[in-house]
Structure formats: C-alpha cells, structure tokens
Design a protein around this motif. Structure first.
Motif, mmCIF file in Angstrom:
data_model
loop_
_atom_site.group_PDB
_atom_site.id
_atom_site.type_symbol
_atom_site.label_atom_id
_atom_site.label_comp_id
_atom_site.label_asym_id
_atom_site.label_seq_id
_atom_site.Cartn_x
_atom_site.Cartn_y
_atom_site.Cartn_z
ATOM 1 N N HIS A 71 0.823 -1.209 0.000
ATOM 2 C CA HIS A 71 0.000 0.000 0.000
ATOM 3 C C HIS A 71 0.864 1.270 0.000
ATOM 4 O O HIS A 71 0.555 2.247 0.698
ATOM 5 N N ASN A 72 1.968 1.222 -0.778
ATOM 6 C CA ASN A 72 2.895 2.354 -0.907
ATOM 7 C C ASN A 72 3.535 2.765 0.416
ATOM 8 O O ASN A 72 3.969 3.900 0.577
ATOM 9 N N ARG A 73 3.590 1.837 1.354
ATOM 10 C CA ARG A 73 4.245 2.076 2.636
ATOM 11 C C ARG A 73 5.336 1.050 2.827
ATOM 12 O O ARG A 73 5.126 -0.135 2.608
ATOM 13 N N LEU A 74 6.493 1.536 3.244
ATOM 14 C CA LEU A 74 7.628 0.667 3.513
ATOM 15 C C LEU A 74 7.808 0.601 5.025
ATOM 16 O O LEU A 74 8.121 1.606 5.673
ATOM 17 N N VAL A 75 7.573 -0.559 5.594
ATOM 18 C CA VAL A 75 7.757 -0.787 7.024
ATOM 19 C C VAL A 75 9.040 -1.575 7.219
ATOM 20 O O VAL A 75 9.286 -2.556 6.497
ATOM 21 N N TYR A 76 9.863 -1.161 8.172
ATOM 22 C CA TYR A 76 11.149 -1.833 8.377
ATOM 23 C C TYR A 76 11.581 -1.740 9.834
ATOM 24 O O TYR A 76 11.014 -0.962 10.624
ATOM 25 N N ALA A 77 12.570 -2.556 10.191
ATOM 26 C CA ALA A 77 13.117 -2.565 11.545
ATOM 27 C C ALA A 77 14.268 -1.571 11.635
ATOM 28 O O ALA A 77 15.029 -1.389 10.679
ATOM 29 N N ALA A 78 14.398 -0.929 12.789
ATOM 30 C CA ALA A 78 15.458 0.062 12.965
ATOM 31 C C ALA A 78 16.836 -0.576 12.991
ATOM 32 O O ALA A 78 17.840 0.062 12.668
ATOM 33 N N ASN A 79 16.900 -1.856 13.376
ATOM 34 C CA ASN A 79 18.183 -2.560 13.452
ATOM 35 C C ASN A 79 17.920 -4.049 13.390
ATOM 36 O O ASN A 79 16.784 -4.484 13.195
ATOM 37 N N GLN A 80 18.979 -4.837 13.571
ATOM 38 C CA GLN A 80 18.865 -6.289 13.483
ATOM 39 C C GLN A 80 18.660 -6.950 14.834
ATOM 40 O O GLN A 80 18.726 -8.180 14.926
ATOM 41 N N ALA A 81 18.409 -6.186 15.873
ATOM 42 C CA ALA A 81 18.187 -6.764 17.195
ATOM 43 C C ALA A 81 16.951 -7.663 17.184
ATOM 44 O O ALA A 81 16.024 -7.466 16.401
ATOM 45 N N ARG A 82 16.949 -8.644 18.068
ATOM 46 C CA ARG A 82 15.828 -9.583 18.119
ATOM 47 C C ARG A 82 14.527 -8.863 18.449
ATOM 48 O O ARG A 82 13.470 -9.178 17.901
ATOM 49 N N VAL A 83 14.581 -7.903 19.365
ATOM 50 C CA VAL A 83 13.440 -7.056 19.687
ATOM 51 C C VAL A 83 13.807 -5.644 19.265
ATOM 52 O O VAL A 83 14.812 -5.087 19.728
ATOM 53 N N THR A 84 13.010 -5.059 18.393
ATOM 54 C CA THR A 84 13.443 -3.837 17.728
ATOM 55 C C THR A 84 12.323 -2.813 17.656
ATOM 56 O O THR A 84 11.206 -3.035 18.132
ATOM 57 N N THR A 85 12.634 -1.670 17.044
ATOM 58 C CA THR A 85 11.666 -0.607 16.794
ATOM 59 C C THR A 85 11.232 -0.645 15.336
ATOM 60 O O THR A 85 12.065 -0.806 14.441
ATOM 61 N N LEU A 86 9.932 -0.492 15.099
ATOM 62 C CA LEU A 86 9.414 -0.458 13.735
ATOM 63 C C LEU A 86 9.330 0.977 13.243
ATOM 64 O O LEU A 86 8.911 1.883 13.977
#
Length: 758
Positions: free
Chosen positions: A647-662
């Motif tokens: 839907h023209n939105r790119l969601v990604y993780a801030a880093n490669q940590a197991r628990v991270t920020t979206l």
C-alpha cells in the motif's frame, strides 16, 4: 528390446546401495543422503573403476534446463557423499578425484541380486530402456526410484499438513521417543579411520557411543567442562522455558544443581582452570550484558565488566587463559561500538583490545588453546556467513600478531562457528552447515589443512565442548517450523479464530509470502537438505521446489507485483546477494554484486526497484537497486533492516536486534516516522489501515498486535501458543495472515566419553 535386469545391490566396504529404491545402507540402517548426491553415487558405483567426467554428470543428472550452479552443485554432492562414507579426498578409499576432469570410484564393488517380495514385484512398474541394459538400466531405474521417493515424500508431507494437529503431535511424540531410545542404546562400533599427525597416527572412531546428557524440555546450551572432566556447566531456560540460568551436572549422575537464580538471563558459562569459579554472561533480551564471576565455594557473585551486547543465551562469549589470570571475551568496549575480542584481567579488571572486526563483521565464540598460544574464534561477515580465525597469543597475555583466517574450499557460503580445541592444542572441532544441516567437523589448526566431517556424531549439532580427558559434549538443536494461517479479520471484530495448518512436515517451512493474486505462497524450506525457495498453493497442494542452489542458506522470498518472478537472498560464494528466479523455477540471476551485496528483498509497487538490507556502510541500512541491476542507492540513514512494502508504505526494523523498533517510510511523500517499539525482528506486515506485528509478552509468550495507521492505541488481538518464526505475510484482501510457527524447538546436550584418545 533387452529384458529388464534383476534389481541389484552394490556392496562396497560396509555399505550397500540399492538400485531398486536408490537408498544407501550401512549395517542395515538407512543413511540419509539427498536425491542428487544419491544419483551421483549411483552413477559412480555403476561404473566402478571408470572415469566419470563432470560433463557426463551434468548431462545425465542436472540436465540442461535445471536452475543450479553446476560447478557448486557437483562439488557439494561429492563432499556430501564423502562425508557420509567417511572418505578422505587426499587419501581416498572410495572416490578418487581426477583434477578438472571428473571422478572414479576406486573401491571394490560386488553386485548381488536384491530380494523382492512378490507383492512389491507386482506393484513395480516395468521400466523399458531400449538403449541400454545391465548396470546402466539399473541406474536409470534407481534414478527413477530416487525421484519418485522424493516426490512421494513431498506428497506425504502435504497430506500430513492437512491432518488433524492431534495426529501430528502423536506422530512426532512417537518419533522423539524412538529417537531417545535409540540414542540411549547406541553401542560403540569397531570401525575407525586414521589421520597422520607429524608421523603419529591420530585415530578416530567411525562410530561413537553418543548418550543423552540432558533431555529436559526447552533449550540447553553452552556446555563447559570442569577441569577434571567430572562436571558440565550449561545454560538452560528452565522447566517453564521462561528464563536462562546456569546449571551443573555430573557426567556420571542424574543430579542437577541450579547455580544462578537471577531474573535476567545467565548464559555462556566458562569454568576457571583452577576449578574454583565460573565466569558467565548476564543480561536481558534487548539491553547490555555483563560478565560475572561466581564462586563455587560459597555462591558469591561479582561483576567483572560491562558488555555492549544484547543477551544471546544460545551463543558463546567467554574463554579463560590456561593460567587462570585472564578472560577473553567477544563484544565491544564501553566507549566504542567497534566489535572484536577483548582480554580482561580478572584481578585488576583491566581490559585491552585484541581484535577489531572489519566494518559489518562480528567476532564471536573465542576459545583459548590449552597450551595458551592461540585463541580460535568465528568471524561473522554478515547474513549467515562466518569463518574460523586464529589469533596468536603471548604467554603473559595480549596478542602476538594479527589474526588469520583458516580458508577451506567448500565452506565459503557456510556458517562455520563455535570452535573448540582438542586437548593437545593441535586440532579444532567446529560446527558448520556447509552440507545443509549443522554438523561437527574436525580440522588441524594450520593453514591449508582440510576439515573432516564427524558424520558419525549425527546432524543438528551446533556447538561442542571438549574436556582435558577427551570427552565431548555436543549441543543438538531440533526445530520443526510449519506454516499456519490465521483469520485476522475475525480477530479484529472480536470473534475467535484459531490457526489452521497450511504446510506441515518434519523439517522447516518458514517465511511464507503470499502471491499478488492470493493463490500461492512462496517460502523457504530445508525439506530437500539445503534451505531453498519453494512454492505451494494456499490450499496446501502443488508443492514445488523453485531453486536448487544447494547452498547452506537461501531464503527471504518476495513476489514481484505481477507474480511472475520471485526475489530472494542467497550466500553463494560467501557473499549475501539478491537473486531473481522465475516463479515456476528456472535459472536464478543475481541482481546485486559483491559491492552491492545484501539480504531480505522487497519489490516496489511498480516492480522497478528492489529494496533490501545491506551492511556495506558499517551497519545495516536500507538500500534499493533497479530490478534489472545497476548502482545501488541508500534509502535509510539511521539504521534499517528487513523492508516490507504494501500500500505504498515501507515498514522496516530500525536494526537487526531480536526485539526492535518499527519504522515506516511513505513511498509517495518520503515522510518517515516511528511506529512501535518492542517488535520481534521480521515479524511484521502492513495492511491497508495499519500494521500487524509480533511482540513478546510478559508471561514469556508472544502476542499478535495491531497498530492502526493513525497510531491510535495498539492492541493485542491474539496470543500464540508456540513461538512464531521469522517472516509473515497478509493475503491481498487483508483477511488472512500467514506465518511460521515452531512446533518443536529446543536443544539437548549429548555426551561422548571416548571422543579423543590420542
């Protein structure tokens, strides 16, 4: 037309190879050998004493239309066969290499008729071959049997996937019970094989007495022997699998003693050479850890040093110097983030750096040699590829030169890690997935030496420890990940919905991605030995293997917007790259180069770009490259990993940590914002009106969260009964969520009393 020959068994050494069903046996037991190595072995054995060229193997087995790098394929097949036969490329007993030409089977072969029951003879379909007879016809029949057996196994897996969960659980319980019983009664064999060490013969068993040491539910990891070899310290996540602590157990007893009781995770124990204390790591899932020391006399604990490292209970970070004065550990200094190995003086707490990992790399799993002259360690160069390195050490502490890599042909694309030394400081035992599954290998700790497979110890072995007496403790990991679907539309309306199985097997199927038309899912699976890309209909039918790279790790499938192609990542040649393959299968083409390498692709809505993760800048960031190849462009600037686009939105993780920020990037406006904290890595996907993601719960379980686009309060809509695997996908209509779930995940410790006797 020549009459069909009687089915035969080829006998050589202690092995039998059936031409009727295409299976390799030893002592009545069937040895696990994937279809293509089996076909190669059949060709070689049928032409025993003759030269079989690499070109003949390509034409007869790989054909012209297969999607595999043939040179890598045949090399991996030969290595897999040699590992199974315990053969030595330098001093072969079975397969001789003719450099740059081909191979010759040199062992004596006896061909005897294979007895068949009347029922099986009537059920077998005759195979007519006017062009050949005798051994050639038998190989053709065996080749058909191997491929039919593979297809039957896939069909059976599909049927199991549609079975009731209770039936699956009962079947798996039976397998586990029989497996445990088999381990308990495994007797030591009489076979052995030999290496030469400076004029002295090094003898290893071809069969070992491998006995269970722990069999508790959950994860047991990080074994460390006491100096006298009588006890093993290890980390275990407990009866309820909710927290890791350090435990002690005697090698000849069933008594277990819990050594630590912290609410944080305690892991990576390292027994001091004087036997009086144990060093270990302590930390939480997403904060810094520390090195602690506990006295075995009175249980007193003291902190030795801070670690700039997320807690990772399954890994190994510490090793003592033989003189009991220093600890070498993997991590980062408190005033910098450059990873490497460090040396800690236990008495003064003084720290000095030993290595500085290159940009994007990580140094792990240090192991001090018993003579104190070297430290072995693993250097992870990113995305699942790691090598074994050696660091010369001074007797009084400190590095005695630069580290150097042990470069082994055939291990370029593998995860080779967790080295441990033999008592004489001459050899290393390490774990590698170069043949698909993790297994232990033995190699002389000198440049140019070739690793030898410890196939007799079995597969799934991810770590090991060696005592001064030659005992071997190994960590055997077991995991079964299956694919499920969940009606999230019902959940959001407050109605009940239970996960339904889509694909179930005894192997791993994970990271499901739904096709644009909603009719198929692409996934990664190791059901054929190596982790490859597969597709299936969403109703569990038409299971198809798309890639056949025979590389340790290929995964992260992503459909093109038109559904005709699949992008994925693979580590062929030791470099993580993005590839594109036709959705129906075919030749895989690399999109990125060594310079633009990366992992976890995602297509732009118009199919013109592929977004992906790369550590080329020194940390993981998002990049994009034209789907036809070319120069890469950096997208994120403050860290980024595992992009998902919808839907023209790119969601990604801030880093490669197991628990991270979206985070979220609007592809129309280029506006960026934080979405949520506490999200599990790679377990998220955007919808038309928000984003779904998995978060760990306070009770040790995992919850499915939904965050609306307007960032109104996030809410939990479902709690998983088992740990979800990485990767999920939403159907085009937004009603059904596909995800992987660990049906059986854990690890046990096993003990080999007589491993090293030299």
């Amino acid at each position: 037309m020549n009459p069909k020959p009687q089915e035969s068994i080829y006998q050589f050494g202690n092995f039998e190879l059936s031409t009727r069903v295409g299976e390799l046996r030893k002592g009545g037991a069937v040895l696990r050998l994937p279809p293509q190595p089996t076909l190669v072995l059949l060709r070689l054995v049928a032409r025993s004493g003759e030269l079989v060229t690499r070109e003949e193997l390509r034409q007869e087995i790989w054909k012209d239309n297969t999607n595999v790098d043939f040179e890598l394929g045949v090399n991996r097949c030969i290595r897999r066969i040699r590992a199974t036969l315990l053969d030595d490329a330098d001093s072969p007993r079975y397969i001789e290499t003719v450099p740059r030409v081909g191979y010759r089977f040199i062992a004596p072969v006896q061909c005897v008729p294979e007895p068949r029951s009347e029922a099986s003879a009537q059920a077998a379909e005759p195979i007519q071959n006017e062009a050949g007879s005798g051994a050639a016809s038998e190989v053709i029949e065996a080749e058909s049997a191997v491929r039919q057996s593979s297809a039957a196994a896939e069909l059976q897996s599909e049927r199991r996937g549609r079975s009731r969960p209770s039936h699956l659980q009962r079947s798996r319980s039976s397998v586990l019970l029989w497996g445990a019983a088999a381990l308990a009664v495994l007797a030591a064999g009489y076979g052995s094989y030999h290496w030469w060490r400076g004029g002295q013969e090094v003898e290893l068993n071809a069969n070992y007495t491998v006995l269970p040491f722990t069999s508790d539910a959950g994860i047991s990891a990080g074994p460390a022997f006491s100096p006298d070899g009588r006890e093993i310290a290890y980390s275990w996540n407990g009866v309820h699998q909710d927290n890791f602590d350090i435990y002690l157990k005697e090698t000849g007893s069933q008594r277990v003693k819990q050594l630590t009781t912290s609410p944080e995770s305690d892991y990576s124990p390292a027994w001091s050479p004087d036997g009086r204390s144990i060093a270990f790591c302590r930390g939480s899932g997403h904060e810094s850890s520390a090195i602690w020391l506990i006295s075995l006399a009175n249980g007193a604990e003291r902190k030795l040093a801070e670690l700039q490292w997320d807690a990772a209970p399954g890994s190994r970070y510490l090793t003592w110097s033989p003189d009991n004065k220093r600890i070498v550990y993997a991590g980062s200094a408190t005033d910098e983030r450059v990873n490497g190995l460090f040396e800690l003086d236990v008495a003064t707490s003084a720290i000095q750096r030993l290595t500085a990992a290159p940009r994007g790399a990580t140094d792990l799993h240090p192991a001090y040699a018993p003579d104190g002259r070297q430290v072995a360690f693993a250097r992870d160069i990113g995305s699942g590829v790691s090598r074994i390195w050696l660091l010369p050490m001074k007797q009084e502490g400190g590095a005695d030169g630069d580290p150097f890599m042990l470069d082994w042909t055939g291990f370029e694309s593998a995860t080779s890690s967790r080295p441990v030394w033999t008592p004489d400081s001459r050899y290393l035992v390490f774990s590698s997935n170069s043949m698909g599954q993790a297994a232990l290998w033995l190699v002389k700790a000198t440049p140019g030496a070739k690793p030898r497979s410890l196939a007799a110890l079995g597969a799934g072995n991810t770590d090991a420890a060696l005592s001064s007496k030659g005992q071997l403790a190994l960590v055997r990991h077991h995991q079964d990940v299956d694919i499920y679907q969940l009606d999230v539309d019902l959940l959001r309306r407050g109605q009940a919905s239970a996960p339904k199985p889509v694909l179930n097997s005894t192997q791993m199927e994970s990271n499901p991605q739904v096709s644009p038309d909603g009719s198929k899912i692409a996934m990664e699976s190791n059901r054929a030995g190596f982790r490859e890309i597969w597709t299936a209909n969403t109703d569990s039918t038409n299971l198809t293997q798309v890639t056949n790279l025979m590389n340790p790790i290929s995964g992260s499938p992503a459909w093109s917007p038109d559904g005709r192609r699949i992008a994925f990542d693979s580590r062929v040649g030791g470099v993580p790259r993005i590839y594109i393959v036709p959705a129906q299968g075919g030749k895989a083409e690399a999109v990125t180069t060594t310079e633009t390498a990366g992992v976890v692709p995602a297509w732009s809505p118009d199919g013109a770009w592929i977004y992906y993760s790369s550590g080329r800048s020194g940390r993981s960031e998002l990049w994009r490259i034209a789907s036809m190849g070319g120069a890469a462009q950096q997208v994120s600037r403050n860290g980024g990993f595992s992009p998902v686009i919808a839907h023209n939105r790119l969601v990604y993780a801030a880093n490669q940590a197991r628990v991270t920020t979206l985070r979220e990037l609007d592809l129309n406006t280029n506006e960026e914002r934080n979405l949520a904290t506490g999200a599990m890595r790679r377990d998220y996907c955007p919808s038309s009106d928000g984003v779904y993601y998995v978060a760990p719960s306070s009770n040790g379980r995992y919850s499915l969260m939904f965050l609306p686009s307007d960032l109104n309060p996030v809410r939990s809509i479902f709690q998983f009964t088992a740990q979800p695997a990485e990767g999920m996908s939403l159907s085009p209509d937004g009603h059904v969520l596909y995800f992987g779930q660990s049906e059986k995940a854990g690890s046990d410790l096993l003990l080999v009393q007589d491993f090293w006797r030299n």
